[in-house]
Each structure stands twice: as structure tokens, then as C-alpha cells.
Design a protein around this motif. Structure first.
Motif, PDB file in Angstrom:
ATOM      1  N   PRO A 179       0.806  -1.225   0.000  1.00  9.92           N
ATOM      2  CA  PRO A 179       0.000   0.000   0.000  1.00  9.92           C
ATOM      3  C   PRO A 179       0.840   1.276   0.000  1.00  9.92           C
ATOM      4  CG  PRO A 179      -0.840  -1.569   1.613  1.00  9.92           C
ATOM      5  CD  PRO A 179       0.477  -2.098   1.132  1.00  9.92           C
ATOM      6  N   ARG A 180       2.077   1.171   0.484  1.00 12.67           N
ATOM      7  CA  ARG A 180       2.955   2.347   0.538  1.00 12.67           C
ATOM      8  C   ARG A 180       3.846   2.456  -0.687  1.00 12.67           C
ATOM      9  NH1 ARG A 180       2.195   0.658   5.975  1.00 12.67           N
ATOM     10  NH2 ARG A 180       1.801   2.430   7.388  1.00 12.67           N
ATOM     11  N   GLY A 181       3.735   1.480  -1.591  1.00 13.43           N
ATOM     12  CA  GLY A 181       4.524   1.514  -2.813  1.00 13.43           C
ATOM     13  C   GLY A 181       5.981   1.154  -2.619  1.00 13.43           C
ATOM     14  N   TRP A 182       6.280   0.384  -1.565  1.00 12.40           N
ATOM     15  CA  TRP A 182       7.663   0.031  -1.249  1.00 12.40           C
ATOM     16  C   TRP A 182       7.990  -1.367  -1.759  1.00 12.40           C
ATOM     17  CZ3 TRP A 182       7.578   1.525   4.681  1.00 12.40           C
ATOM     18  CH2 TRP A 182       7.424   2.917   4.796  1.00 12.40           C
ATOM     19  N   ASN A 183       9.166  -1.506  -2.367  1.00  9.83           N
ATOM     20  CA  ASN A 183       9.612  -2.828  -2.814  1.00  9.83           C
ATOM     21  C   ASN A 183      10.613  -3.412  -1.816  1.00  9.83           C
ATOM     22  OD1 ASN A 183      12.152  -1.657  -3.337  1.00  9.83           O
ATOM     23  ND2 ASN A 183      11.663  -1.301  -5.494  1.00  9.83           N
ATOM     24  N   ARG A 184      10.996  -4.640  -2.045  1.00 13.52           N
ATOM     25  CA  ARG A 184      11.863  -5.346  -1.087  1.00 13.52           C
ATOM     26  C   ARG A 184      13.226  -4.676  -0.948  1.00 13.52           C
ATOM     27  NH1 ARG A 184      12.828  -9.893   1.844  1.00 13.52           N
ATOM     28  NH2 ARG A 184      14.781 -10.999   1.534  1.00 13.52           N
ATOM     29  N   ALA A 185      13.804  -4.211  -2.063  1.00 11.33           N
ATOM     30  CA  ALA A 185      15.114  -3.569  -1.983  1.00 11.33           C
ATOM     31  C   ALA A 185      15.064  -2.336  -1.087  1.00 11.33           C
ATOM     32  CB  ALA A 185      15.592  -3.188  -3.384  1.00 11.33           C
ATOM     33  N   PHE A 186      13.992  -1.564  -1.215  1.00 10.34           N
ATOM     34  CA  PHE A 186      13.854  -0.356  -0.396  1.00 10.34           C
ATOM     35  C   PHE A 186      13.705  -0.706   1.074  1.00 10.34           C
ATOM     36  CE2 PHE A 186      11.025   2.666   1.759  1.00 10.34           C
ATOM     37  CZ  PHE A 186      11.741   3.842   1.611  1.00 10.34           C
ATOM     38  N   THR A 187      12.855  -1.690   1.378  1.00 10.10           N
ATOM     39  CA  THR A 187      12.589  -1.988   2.790  1.00 10.10           C
ATOM     40  C   THR A 187      13.781  -2.664   3.473  1.00 10.10           C
ATOM     41  OG1 THR A 187      11.486  -4.087   2.209  1.00 10.10           O
ATOM     42  CG2 THR A 187      10.108  -2.124   2.415  1.00 10.10           C
ATOM     43  N   LEU A 188      14.543  -3.452   2.739  1.00 10.40           N
ATOM     44  CA  LEU A 188      15.720  -4.073   3.343  1.00 10.40           C
ATOM     45  C   LEU A 188      16.732  -3.030   3.796  1.00 10.40           C
ATOM     46  CD1 LEU A 188      16.361  -7.160   1.007  1.00 10.40           C
ATOM     47  CD2 LEU A 188      15.540  -7.197   3.361  1.00 10.40           C
ATOM     48  N   THR A 189      16.800  -1.923   3.067  1.00  7.16           N
ATOM     49  CA  THR A 189      17.785  -0.896   3.394  1.00  7.16           C
ATOM     50  C   THR A 189      17.236   0.220   4.277  1.00  7.16           C
ATOM     51  OG1 THR A 189      17.265   0.245   1.303  1.00  7.16           O
ATOM     52  CG2 THR A 189      19.124  -1.298   1.292  1.00  7.16           C
ATOM     53  N   THR A 190      15.929   0.247   4.486  1.00  8.85           N
ATOM     54  CA  THR A 190      15.352   1.320   5.304  1.00  8.85           C
ATOM     55  C   THR A 190      14.606   0.798   6.526  1.00  8.85           C
ATOM     56  OG1 THR A 190      13.371   1.392   3.899  1.00  8.85           O
ATOM     57  CG2 THR A 190      15.170   2.933   3.363  1.00  8.85           C
ATOM     58  N   VAL A 191      13.629  -0.084   6.322  1.00 11.42           N
ATOM     59  CA  VAL A 191      12.868  -0.609   7.457  1.00 11.42           C
ATOM     60  C   VAL A 191      13.740  -1.544   8.289  1.00 11.42           C
ATOM     61  CG1 VAL A 191      10.790  -1.818   8.199  1.00 11.42           C
ATOM     62  CG2 VAL A 191      10.725  -0.417   6.131  1.00 11.42           C
ATOM     63  N   CYS A 192      14.475  -2.426   7.642  1.00  9.11           N
ATOM     64  CA  CYS A 192      15.299  -3.394   8.376  1.00  9.11           C
ATOM     65  C   CYS A 192      16.457  -2.730   9.114  1.00  9.11           C
ATOM     66  CB  CYS A 192      15.831  -4.468   7.432  1.00  9.11           C
ATOM     67  SG  CYS A 192      14.561  -5.607   6.813  1.00  9.11           S
ATOM     68  N   THR A 193      16.814  -1.512   8.710  1.00 14.38           N
ATOM     69  CA  THR A 193      17.880  -0.784   9.394  1.00 14.38           C
ATOM     70  C   THR A 193      17.334   0.240  10.388  1.00 14.38           C
ATOM     71  OG1 THR A 193      17.966   0.794   7.558  1.00 14.38           O
ATOM     72  CG2 THR A 193      19.497  -1.067   7.483  1.00 14.38           C
ATOM     73  N   GLY A 194      16.005   0.299  10.522  1.00 13.62           N
ATOM     74  CA  GLY A 194      15.407   1.196  11.498  1.00 13.62           C
ATOM     75  C   GLY A 194      15.263   2.634  11.067  1.00 13.62           C
ATOM     76  N   LEU A 195      15.454   2.912   9.771  1.00 11.56           N
ATOM     77  CA  LEU A 195      15.368   4.293   9.302  1.00 11.56           C
ATOM     78  C   LEU A 195      13.918   4.766   9.169  1.00 11.56           C
ATOM     79  CD1 LEU A 195      18.193   4.343   6.588  1.00 11.56           C
ATOM     80  CD2 LEU A 195      18.278   5.257   8.918  1.00 11.56           C
ATOM     81  N   VAL A 196      13.024   3.869   8.741  1.00 11.37           N
ATOM     82  CA  VAL A 196      11.619   4.239   8.562  1.00 11.37           C
ATOM     83  C   VAL A 196      10.724   3.132   9.114  1.00 11.37           C
ATOM     84  CG1 VAL A 196      12.101   5.620   6.487  1.00 11.37           C
ATOM     85  CG2 VAL A 196      11.436   3.230   6.241  1.00 11.37           C
ATOM     86  N   LEU A 197       9.489   3.503   9.415  1.00  7.56           N
ATOM     87  CA  LEU A 197       8.433   2.587   9.849  1.00  7.56           C
ATOM     88  C   LEU A 197       8.893   1.664  10.985  1.00  7.56           C
ATOM     89  CD1 LEU A 197       5.425   2.170   9.009  1.00  7.56           C
ATOM     90  CD2 LEU A 197       6.175   0.103   7.825  1.00  7.56           C
ATOM     91  N   ARG A 198       9.311   2.275  12.069  1.00  4.95           N
ATOM     92  CA  ARG A 198       9.649   1.463  13.233  1.00  4.95           C
ATOM     93  C   ARG A 198       8.376   0.851  13.821  1.00  4.95           C
ATOM     94  NH1 ARG A 198      14.065   5.720  15.830  1.00  4.95           N
ATOM     95  NH2 ARG A 198      15.587   5.483  14.137  1.00  4.95           N
ATOM     96  N   GLY A 199       8.556  -0.092  14.725  1.00  2.00           N
ATOM     97  CA  GLY A 199       7.409  -0.835  15.238  1.00  2.00           C
ATOM     98  C   GLY A 199       6.327   0.027  15.840  1.00  2.00           C
ATOM     99  N   TYR A 200       6.705   1.099  16.528  1.00  2.00           N
ATOM    100  CA  TYR A 200       5.705   1.956  17.156  1.00  2.00           C
ATOM    101  C   TYR A 200       4.952   2.801  16.145  1.00  2.00           C
ATOM    102  CZ  TYR A 200       9.997   4.839  17.160  1.00  2.00           C
ATOM    103  OH  TYR A 200      11.175   5.471  16.822  1.00  2.00           O
ATOM    104  N   GLU A 201       5.438   2.874  14.896  1.00  2.00           N
ATOM    105  CA  GLU A 201       4.700   3.532  13.823  1.00  2.00           C
ATOM    106  C   GLU A 201       3.819   2.528  13.076  1.00  2.00           C
ATOM    107  OE1 GLU A 201       7.954   6.918  12.563  1.00  2.00           O
ATOM    108  OE2 GLU A 201       8.371   4.815  12.062  1.00  2.00           O
TER     109      GLU A 201
END
Length: 249
Positions: A64-86
């Protein structure tokens, strides 16, 4: 900032439902993926839920946010965006949205979270639902009384999980699965968190699985290794957990 209704409108088109082919109100389990996004192991858990008579809803937080796996591996998995409390706002919106379906029993809801998904569920359980918290405008509009059970699969309880020791505001049955060789937490740290949840009045079963983080994903990545046999045991325990939850209702 999204309302719960707006967030569910965003998520719902990307939610996959797996369940018995009927329209009767049934128990429902909501499945939340890890930071790597949707992988092929979650449909296996959904099928296990279906076999147990439950409806399973696989909730995609990235499509729904238009994010692909490459983006999320480098941003969500590193804590840069969409942390658990968000991302906890996604959990709340899904609970509210799924509970309103006529083919779901709103008094019999379970949540399942893998890694980042487990973190998000834990944040939702512990956060004060004041307006604007958890990334949504009206988090207090969700009734958690129908949430009977929580399955936590190697939930992230590392450095970014600031609230991991914060008491839960609701106390469902919990099965907390920790990986013995998890590179993101020690078993001791995870058991401390489990003990805290237990002290809130929740019935917590703790299982230390003999594998690495994400052992049930059919891929090998860095320190993570797929273990087919331990995966089958996880699926068996997941099925039994749902059956026991329904039987004790």
C-alpha cells in the motif's frame, strides 16, 4: 495523519484472506510480516489456520505504501523508517477492519507477528492509545477485548524496541517463539520480555526453537538459515495454539 478508517482503506486492497469457503462468522488470525516484507512462509501459516477452522488475513504493510523489497531491506530493516511503534497503527487498523467483517467472529481474534511484525504488535499492546500515537489519529477507537491470542515469532526485541519492557494494556494468551541462534537478540533478553508480559496477567508459553532468526523462511541470507524440520514444528505449534485458543473461549 491517517484515521484508522483511512489506514484500513489503504491496507485492505492488499490484504489476502485464506479460510474456509463459507460466509459464517469464524475466528480470525491477522498475520504481519517481518521487515523483509511478504515471503512465501506466511501463506503456509495461513493454510494451517484454515485447516484449523480459522480465517487468516495476511496484512501487507509495504504494497500500500509503494515500497519494494530492496527499499525496505535498506530502510525498514535498518530502522530508518516505519519502526514498530509507527507500524502499530497498521495492526490497530487491521483489527478494527477485520472485526467488522460479517464472516469474522469479532470476539475471537488472534494476531501473529514475525520479527518486525511481532515488534509492531508488542508496541500496539503497550502504547497509550492517545490521539496521534502509533501513527494514527484515533488509536483509542479500537476495542482489544476480542483479541484472544498473540503469536510472536522471533519478535524484534533489540535496541530500537525501546518499549519492549513496557507493560501491556491487554493480556491475551501468548506463544512467544525465540530462535536459539537469533543474531538480533539473546534468549535471555527475549525471556526477560516474556516474563514482563506474563507479569501483566497474560498466559505466556515460551518456546526456544533450535534455529536462526527467520528459520521458517525458505531462503538463506547472512546469518539466517532455513530449517525445514523446525519450520514444520513451528507450523504444528501454531495450529495447536489456534485450536487451543478456540477451545478455551
Amino acid at each position: 495523519m491517517d484515521t484508522l478508517e483511512a489506514r484500513w482503506s489503504l491496507l485492505e486492497p492488499h490484504v489476502v484472506m485464506v479460510g474456509p469457503d463459507d460466509d459464517r462468522p469464524r475466528p480470525a488470525v491477522l498475520l504481519f510480516h517481518g521487515c523483509g516484507g511478504l515471503r512465501s512462509h506466511l501463506p503456509r501459516y495461513a493454510e494451517a489456520a484454515k485447516a484449523a477452522g480459522w480465517r487468516a488475513f495476511i496484512v501487507d504493510s509495504y504494497g500500500p505504501r509503494g515500497w519494494n523489497r530492496a527499499f525496505t531491506l535498506t530502510t525498514v530493516c535498518t530502522g530508518l523508517v516505519l519502526r514498530g511503534y509507527e507500524r502499530a497503527g497498521d495492526v490497530l487498523a487491521a483489527i478494527k477492519g477485520v472485526s467488522q467483517r460479517p464472516d469474522v467472529d469479532p470476539t475471537m481474534i488472534a494476531l501473529g507477528g514475525w520479527s518486525h511484525g511481532g515488534w509492531s504488535i508488542m508496541e500496539m499492546m503497550s502504547e497509550d492509545p492517545q490521539p496521534g500515537r502509533m501513527g494514527v489519529a484515533n488509536p483509542g477507537d479500537v476495542d482489544l477485548s476480542g483479541v484472544r491470542a498473540v503469536w510472536l515469532a522471533y519478535a524484534y526485541v533489540g535496541a530500537w524496541a525501546f518499549n519492549r519492557m513496557k507493560p501491556w494494556r491487554h493480556a491475551p494468551r501468548v506463544l512467544a517463539m525465540t530462535a536459539r541462534r537469533d543474531h538480533l537478540t539473546t534468549v535471555r533478553n527475549a525471556e526477560r520480555v516474556n516474563a514482563m508480559i506474563r507479569s501483566c496477567g497474560a498466559e505466556v508459553e515460551s518456546w526456544v526453537a533450535e534455529g536462526t532468526h527467520a528459520f521458517d523462511e525458505p531462503t538463506n541470507n547472512g546469518p539466517m538459515r532455513h530449517d525445514p524440520e523446525v519450520t514444520l514444528e513451528a507450523l504444528r505449534r501454531f495450529t495447536d495454539f489456534l485450536k487451543t485458543t478456540a477451545a478455551e473461549a
